[in-house]
Design an enzyme around this catalytic site. Structure first.
Site, short mmCIF file in Angstrom:
data_model
loop_
_atom_site.label_atom_id
_atom_site.label_comp_id
_atom_site.label_asym_id
_atom_site.label_seq_id
_atom_site.Cartn_x
_atom_site.Cartn_y
_atom_site.Cartn_z
N LYS A 104 -10.15 -8.01 12.00
CA LYS A 104 -8.13 -8.20 12.43
C LYS A 104 -7.57 -9.01 13.54
O LYS A 104 -8.19 -9.30 14.52
CB LYS A 104 -8.46 -7.18 12.56
CG LYS A 104 -6.86 -6.54 12.23
CD LYS A 104 -6.70 -6.29 10.89
CE LYS A 104 -5.59 -5.18 9.97
NZ LYS A 104 -5.42 -5.35 8.64
N ASP B 206 -1.25 -8.02 6.12
CA ASP B 206 -1.55 -6.65 6.72
C ASP B 206 0.72 -6.38 6.91
O ASP B 206 0.97 -7.24 6.24
CB ASP B 206 -1.99 -6.88 7.53
CG ASP B 206 -2.81 -4.90 7.59
OD1 ASP B 206 -3.07 -4.24 7.51
OD2 ASP B 206 -1.39 -4.80 9.19
N GLY C 269 5.99 5.55 3.50
CA GLY C 269 6.46 4.04 3.21
C GLY C 269 6.93 4.12 1.79
O GLY C 269 7.13 4.60 0.52
N GLY D 134 5.70 -0.26 1.32
CA GLY D 134 5.78 -1.33 1.27
C GLY D 134 4.79 -1.97 0.41
O GLY D 134 4.59 -1.41 -0.49
N ASN D 135 3.52 -3.14 0.81
CA ASN D 135 1.86 -3.05 0.06
C ASN D 135 1.63 -2.48 -0.52
O ASN D 135 1.77 -2.25 -2.02
CB ASN D 135 1.53 -4.48 0.73
CG ASN D 135 2.39 -6.11 1.31
OD1 ASN D 135 3.16 -6.22 0.31
ND2 ASN D 135 2.18 -5.79 2.22
N ALA E 240 1.70 0.97 -0.50
CA ALA E 240 3.15 2.24 -1.55
C ALA E 240 3.34 2.05 -2.49
O ALA E 240 3.25 2.44 -4.22
CB ALA E 240 3.72 2.40 -0.33
N TRP E 241 3.85 0.89 -2.79
CA TRP E 241 4.42 0.41 -4.54
C TRP E 241 4.09 0.26 -5.34
O TRP E 241 3.46 0.70 -6.63
CB TRP E 241 5.21 -0.56 -4.64
CG TRP E 241 5.09 -2.35 -4.31
CD1 TRP E 241 4.84 -2.44 -3.24
CD2 TRP E 241 4.57 -2.75 -5.47
NE1 TRP E 241 4.15 -4.15 -3.42
CE2 TRP E 241 3.90 -4.14 -4.79
CE3 TRP E 241 4.51 -2.94 -6.14
CZ2 TRP E 241 3.26 -5.43 -6.31
CZ3 TRP E 241 3.54 -3.39 -7.19
CH2 TRP E 241 3.41 -4.94 -7.35
P1 NDP Z 1 4.05 -3.19 4.71
O1 NDP Z 1 5.00 -3.58 5.69
O2 NDP Z 1 4.14 -3.72 3.71
O3 NDP Z 1 4.64 -1.72 4.45
C1 NDP Z 1 5.07 -0.60 5.29
C2 NDP Z 1 6.01 0.41 5.09
O4 NDP Z 1 6.28 1.63 5.53
C3 NDP Z 1 7.05 -0.12 5.26
O5 NDP Z 1 8.10 0.75 4.16
C4 NDP Z 1 8.09 0.26 6.14
O6 NDP Z 1 9.37 0.58 6.01
C5 NDP Z 1 7.23 1.55 6.27
N1 NDP Z 1 7.31 2.48 7.69
C6 NDP Z 1 6.96 1.74 8.98
N2 NDP Z 1 6.62 1.78 9.81
C7 NDP Z 1 7.09 4.07 9.80
C8 NDP Z 1 7.16 4.75 10.04
N3 NDP Z 1 6.93 5.50 11.45
N4 NDP Z 1 7.47 6.30 9.25
C9 NDP Z 1 7.67 5.59 7.93
N5 NDP Z 1 7.36 4.50 7.69
C10 NDP Z 1 6.86 3.56 8.51
O7 NDP Z 1 2.33 -2.57 5.17
P2 NDP Z 1 1.30 -2.39 3.80
O8 NDP Z 1 2.05 -1.78 3.17
O9 NDP Z 1 0.93 -3.55 4.47
O10 NDP Z 1 0.26 -1.39 5.08
C11 NDP Z 1 0.19 0.29 5.19
C12 NDP Z 1 -0.32 0.27 5.65
O11 NDP Z 1 -1.90 -0.32 4.53
C13 NDP Z 1 -0.52 0.01 7.27
O12 NDP Z 1 -1.97 1.42 7.88
C14 NDP Z 1 -2.14 -1.27 6.75
O13 NDP Z 1 -3.16 -1.78 7.62
C15 NDP Z 1 -2.78 -0.59 5.62
N6 NDP Z 1 -3.72 -1.46 5.00
C16 NDP Z 1 -3.04 -2.90 4.18
C17 NDP Z 1 -2.95 -3.27 2.84
C18 NDP Z 1 -2.96 -4.43 2.55
O14 NDP Z 1 -3.07 -4.61 1.21
N7 NDP Z 1 -1.08 -4.64 2.63
C19 NDP Z 1 -5.36 -2.65 2.87
C20 NDP Z 1 -5.40 -2.08 3.41
C21 NDP Z 1 -4.91 -1.23 4.45
P3 NDP Z 1 9.96 -0.96 6.76
O15 NDP Z 1 9.83 -1.60 5.88
O16 NDP Z 1 11.17 -0.17 6.82
O17 NDP Z 1 10.03 -0.79 8.39
#
Ligand code: NDP
Length: 445
Positions: free
Chosen positions: A124, A164, A235, A237-238, A240-241
């Site tokens: 990582k 990430d 969330g 982000g990547n 959640a959607w």
């Molecule tokens: P993103 O940055 O794309 O999305 C994170 C989301 O969570 C955003 O909508 C962000 O909002 C929101 N967020 C951040 N902090 C908080 C908080 N304290 N409370 C509520 N919402 C919050 O990241 P990813 O989707 O890529 O990653 C999310 C998780 O999944 C992480 O733990 C990552 O390690 C894990 N993961 C990701 C993978 C991937 O393929 N992307 C693979 C495996 C695991 P805002 O944008 O407004 O800050």
């Protein structure tokens, strides 16, 4: 294994590395029994060797903003374990990034990658740089400066980073461009690449899709499906959607999304149209949560709150580590949740996991549930090596099968005498056995 003694020694060596120590404790606790039943592990010092990264690179990342001001961020790459394949794991750009967080993520990645059935070790990396609010040119200059150091220790057969939090397609493009220039080769050194230059179709949505495929397997064990289930997500982000899209496609009603400022409750559920609206906002770097509540009447914004107070059948935390605590878990259980699947890495605190397990809620840990992302990265590496690209159907079919296999491994090693499946234990034991076996075979290195 003397778990408490090992943990005490580690805490002395790495004081204050809270997230790392939390992740190690969880894994060691689950594998204690199998470790003690197999004295060859202790003889080969497997625990002592597996809890320390092979190496950690830290470096400064100087860059110049659009006004000419110089900034310096910290960059890291933690190469944790390559017993079963090249180091593999994402890069995170977020102000909260520190060594403890990256070591926790790298450690988890060892077992997650092992579960995928693909030959990938664990690593990582990242930086405390915050891409939010920066111009494209600033992000590009930062990524180029970051890669000027990182490229010395990565390579398609050595260490293959990916995205990430804070590292999406744009950042991977800038990082890859610089690597290509320095190394003078076009190889699969990063995953999450664009479709036209070596990327795999479906990678952006793979983690979320995989999480829902895993959850669907949990439901199947109880003779249920997503159809008609109320789903709470955090969330947007990547991860959640993709989860929102797949859960909706399978007939689930996704009623929440969230950001750091609060959550949206939409009793009517997300639809493909609403998801597209939010993706457009994300693509233009805008806040999602508030515009959503204005655009779709009937939805409510709950400022400063987390979604875990709503009534739901399935909860999929997809935001960040330790975002679902004991009180949240108690609320969910009181409201009748039956399934919790971690889309994010370690979003549930240890106390909250205990609440779910005591209530016999089916609880899937991140290293199993969200492994679809890295698995699809593994498929991207395979396509790069073979110099071809598979169709969406082919990738989706492989991803789906991998998630089913991961689920089966959890059931195999996690089923208790009373029939309850301890997925945390199942995932840790299955992931550990493969890596420990490889470490035994390769000697003390
Ligand atoms: P993103 O940055 O794309 O999305 C994170 C989301 O969570 C955003 O909508 C962000 O909002 C929101 N967020 C951040 N902090 C908080 C908080 N304290 N409370 C509520 N919402 C919050 O990241 P990813 O989707 O890529 O990653 C999310 C998780 O999944 C992480 O733990 C990552 O390690 C894990 N993961 C990701 C993978 C991937 O393929 N992307 C693979 C495996 C695991 P805002 O944008 O407004 O800050």
């Amino acid at each position: 294994m003397k778990l408490e003694k090992i943990m005490a020694d580690l805490e002395k060596k790495h004081p204050g590395e809270v997230e790392y120590l939390q992740a190690v404790h969880e894994v060691l606790e689950s594998i204690e029994e199998i470790y003690n039943d197999n004295p060859q592990f202790e003889a080969a010092g497997i625990i002592e060797r597996i809890v320390e990264p092979d190496r950690v690179l830290t470096f400064k990342v100087p860059w110049v903003d659009d006004s000419g001001k110089v900034h310096v961020n910290l960059g890291y790459r933690v190469q944790f374990n390559n017993a079963i394949g090249p180091y593999k794991g994402g890069l995170r750009f977020h102000p909260s990034v520190n060594l403890s967080i990256l070591k926790f993520l790298g450690f988890e990645q060892i077992f997650k990658n092992s579960l995928t059935t693909l030959p990938m070790g664990g690593g990582k990396g990242g930086s405390d740089f915050d891409p939010k609010g920066k111009s494209n040119a600033e992000v590009m200059r930062f990524c180029q400066s970051f890669m000027l150091e990182l490229w010395h220790i990565i390579g398609p057969e050595t260490d293959v980073p990916a995205g990430d939090i804070g590292v999406g397609g744009r950042e991977i493009g800038f990082l890859y461009g610089m690597y290509k220039k320095l190394a003078r080769e076009h190889t699969g050194v990063l995953t999450g690449k664009g479709r036209n230059w070596g990327g795999s179709i479906l990678r952006p949505e793979a983690t979320g899709y995989g999480a829902v495929y895993f959850a669907a397997e949990m439901l199947k064990l109880k003779g249920e499906t997503f159809n008609g289930k109320i789903v709470a997500l955090s969330g947007f982000g990547n991860v959640a959607w993709g989860a929102a899209r797949k859960a909706t496609e399978l007939g689930g009603k996704v009623v929440t999304i969230s950001g750091p400022d609060g959550y949206i409750y939409d009793p009517n559920g997300l639809t493909a149209e609403k998801i597209d609206f939010m993706l457009d906002l994300r693509a233009s770097n805008q806040d999602i949560v508030l515009p959503y509540s204005y655009k779709f009447p009937g939805s409510e914004f709950h400022a400063g709150k987390r979604p875990w107070e709503v009534k739901c059948d399935v909860a999929i935390p997809c935001a960040t580590q330790n975002e679902l605590g004991k009180q949240d878990a108690e609320n969910l259980v009181r409201n009748g949740v039956s399934y919790v699947a971690e889309g994010a890495n370690m979003p549930t605190t240890p106390e909250a996991v205990t609440v779910f397990q005591d209530a016999k809620v089916m609880f899937g840990p991140g290293k199993a549930v969200n492994a679809g992302g890295v698995a699809t990265s593994g498929l991207e590496m395979t396509q790069n090596t073979m110099k071809l690209s598979w169709t969406a159907e082919e990738v989706d079919q492989r991803l789906h099968q991998i998630m089913k296999d991961i689920h089966s491994q959890c059931v195999q090693y996690g089923t208790q005498e009373d029939g309850y499946i301890n997925y945390v234990k199942g995932a840790n034991v299955a992931g550990f056995l493969k890596v420990a076996g490889a470490m035994l075979d390769c000697g003390v290195v």
